[in-house]
Write an enzyme that holds these catalytic residues in place. Structure first.
Site, PDB file in Angstrom:
ATOM      1  N   THR A 214       0.898  -1.170   0.000  1.00 23.23           N
ATOM      2  CA  THR A 214       0.000   0.000   0.000  1.00 23.23           C
ATOM      3  C   THR A 214       0.921   1.199   0.000  1.00 23.23           C
ATOM      4  OG1 THR A 214      -1.997  -0.846   1.096  1.00 23.23           O
ATOM      5  CG2 THR A 214      -1.412   1.368   1.656  1.00 23.23           C
ATOM      6  N   ARG A 242     -14.348  -6.515  -1.747  1.00 18.04           N
ATOM      7  CA  ARG A 242     -13.718  -6.339  -0.423  1.00 18.04           C
ATOM      8  C   ARG A 242     -13.116  -4.940  -0.328  1.00 18.04           C
ATOM      9  NH1 ARG A 242      -8.245  -5.023   1.324  1.00 18.04           N
ATOM     10  NH2 ARG A 242      -7.902  -5.982   3.353  1.00 18.04           N
ATOM     11  N   GLY A 244     -10.694  -2.616   2.215  1.00 20.96           N
ATOM     12  CA  GLY A 244      -9.803  -2.729   3.372  1.00 20.96           C
ATOM     13  C   GLY A 244      -9.824  -1.481   4.245  1.00 20.96           C
ATOM     14  N   THR A 265      -0.468   0.654   6.780  1.00 21.45           N
ATOM     15  CA  THR A 265      -0.344  -0.417   5.774  1.00 21.45           C
ATOM     16  C   THR A 265      -0.253  -1.756   6.487  1.00 21.45           C
ATOM     17  OG1 THR A 265       0.995  -1.353   3.991  1.00 21.45           O
ATOM     18  CG2 THR A 265       2.188  -0.050   5.644  1.00 21.45           C
ATOM     19  N   GLY A 266      -0.882  -2.766   5.911  1.00 17.19           N
ATOM     20  CA  GLY A 266      -0.835  -4.091   6.534  1.00 17.19           C
ATOM     21  C   GLY A 266      -2.158  -4.809   6.340  1.00 17.19           C
TER      22      GLY A 266
HETATM   23  N1  ASP Z   1      -3.964  -2.328   4.154  1.00 18.84           N
HETATM   24  C1  ASP Z   1      -4.173  -2.752   2.801  1.00 18.84           C
HETATM   25  C2  ASP Z   1      -5.486  -3.452   2.696  1.00 18.84           C
HETATM   26  O1  ASP Z   1      -5.805  -4.222   3.563  1.00 18.84           O
HETATM   27  C3  ASP Z   1      -3.105  -3.627   2.280  1.00 18.84           C
HETATM   28  C4  ASP Z   1      -1.702  -3.293   2.713  1.00 18.84           C
HETATM   29  O2  ASP Z   1      -1.442  -2.254   3.239  1.00 18.84           O
HETATM   30  O3  ASP Z   1      -0.821  -4.121   2.492  1.00 18.84           O
HETATM   31  O4  ASP Z   1      -6.165  -3.278   1.728  1.00 18.84           O
END
Ligand code: ASP
Length: 346
Positions: A214, A242, A244, A265-266
């Protein structure tokens, strides 16, 4: 003797009229110059495997992060707004196919690209977000339009794209978002899933790199205003539809001049459940925590639920926090002394 408010106003007025406008402007400029600015960006957190990272690849990632920092910092340095700076930095990363946002977005289980983004202005506490858009080259720009040109905070899917069109944003074909790396990652995950359910086939190791990523930016401008912006393609093999944490204000993005600006991010589901970005602000506001402590504590609460990832945050002094609980996070910052830093590993 008491000085009444009106006497103060009068004194100010007299003072103002006594200062020639050119001098006043110079004085304002001097004040602006002494004000602190700061910028931090991320390009996703995860298991970043050094052994799989070639020199060329690392140079490309670093180059992308540097370009994003330069774009945002140039705006802040000439007195531009934190909102403009965060949007500019995120646009650079959206256009760079190495990062999971805009052009390099990951694929859903149906083989489509669906992107989420949001932006928040710490001065007005206004925000804009888009979810599951499929044909928007720079979702962060559309999120900003939602904030500025609609009465809403979040628009998704076809409604968001109709709003984009009505506001002069051209839609792009899904082909624009295709990258072979992301497509291969989807195939690896699908194969691993098949193996898990059937027990047949070779065991494949799926890295965080395959799953997510992200991009985001937080900034403090010369006016003392903070902003946060985040954009993503989401997680590989996600179900169509979906959404996030990225476009959820208070989960993936939050900014408030009273406290800080945050971009996460995550594993999005966990960041939503922990209300992670707002948690950083709340810990500062109600518990009097420093930015560093608040950022780490909020991330720990994501981990307690089972989520991995990281976040970037800035406060009104230009202090920057970049905690992550994975072994790497693509990240960079420019501190109030103008020092540029780009890092990947722990
Ligand atoms: N947080 C983002 C999501 O769940 C993905 C990411 O940051 O890796 O869509």
């Amino acid at each position: 003797m008491f000085i009444t408010a009106s006497a103060f106003q009068f004194a100010e007025e007299v003072d103002r009229s006594a200062t020639p406008p050119a001098e006043k402007r110079a004085e304002n400029n001097r004040n602006m110059e002494t004000k602190k600015i700061g910028l931090a960006i991320h390009g996703g957190a995860g298991t970043i495997d050094r052994s799989k990272m070639t020199r060329d690849k690392e140079r490309e990632y670093r180059g992308g992060l540097e370009r994003a920092l330069n774009a945002g910092y140039e705006i802040l340095n000439r007195g531009g707004s934190s909102l403009d700076a965060t949007e500019a930095a995120v646009r650079v990363l959206e256009d760079d196919p190495h990062f999971n946002a805009g052009r390099g977005s990951v694929f859903t289980s149906a083989g489509t690209n669906e992107m989420d983004a949001s932006i928040m202005d710490g001065k007005t506490v206004r925000a804009g977000a888009v979810g599951s858009v499929k044909h928007i080259k720079n979702p962060i720009g559309l999120a900003r339009l939602v904030m500025e040109k609609s009465p809403h905070v979040m628009l998704d899917c076809a409604g968001a794209e109709a709003f984009a069109k009505a506001n002069g944003i051209d839609l792009v074909d899904q082909k624009y978002f295709f990258t072979k790396e992301r497509w291969d990652a989807l195939q690896r995950i699908k194969a691993a899933e098949k193996h898990r359910t059937s027990g047949v086939g070779k065991i494949l190791v799926i890295t965080d790199q395959d799953r997510h990523g992200t991009v985001g930016a937080v900034a403090l401008d010369k006016g003392g205003n903070m902003a946060a912006a985040t954009s993503t393609g989401g997680t590989t093999n996600k179900l169509p539809g979906r959404i996030g944490d990225t476009p959820v204000i208070g989960a993936g993005t939050y900014a408030n001049n009273q406290t800080c600006a945050v971009s996460c991010t995550g594993d999005g589901e966990y960041f939503i459940r922990a209300a992670a970005a707002h948690e950083v602000s709340a810990l500062m506001k109600y518990r009097g925590m420093t930015l560093q402590d608040a950022a780490q504590t909020a991330l720990d609460s994501v981990k307690q639920l089972g989520g991995t990832g990281g976040l970037i945050a800035i406060d009104r002094n230009g202090d920057i926090a970049l905690p992550f609980n994975t072994n790497g996070m693509y990240r960079g910052y420019v501190d109030p002394n103008g020092k540029f830093v780009v890092e990947i590993y722990r």
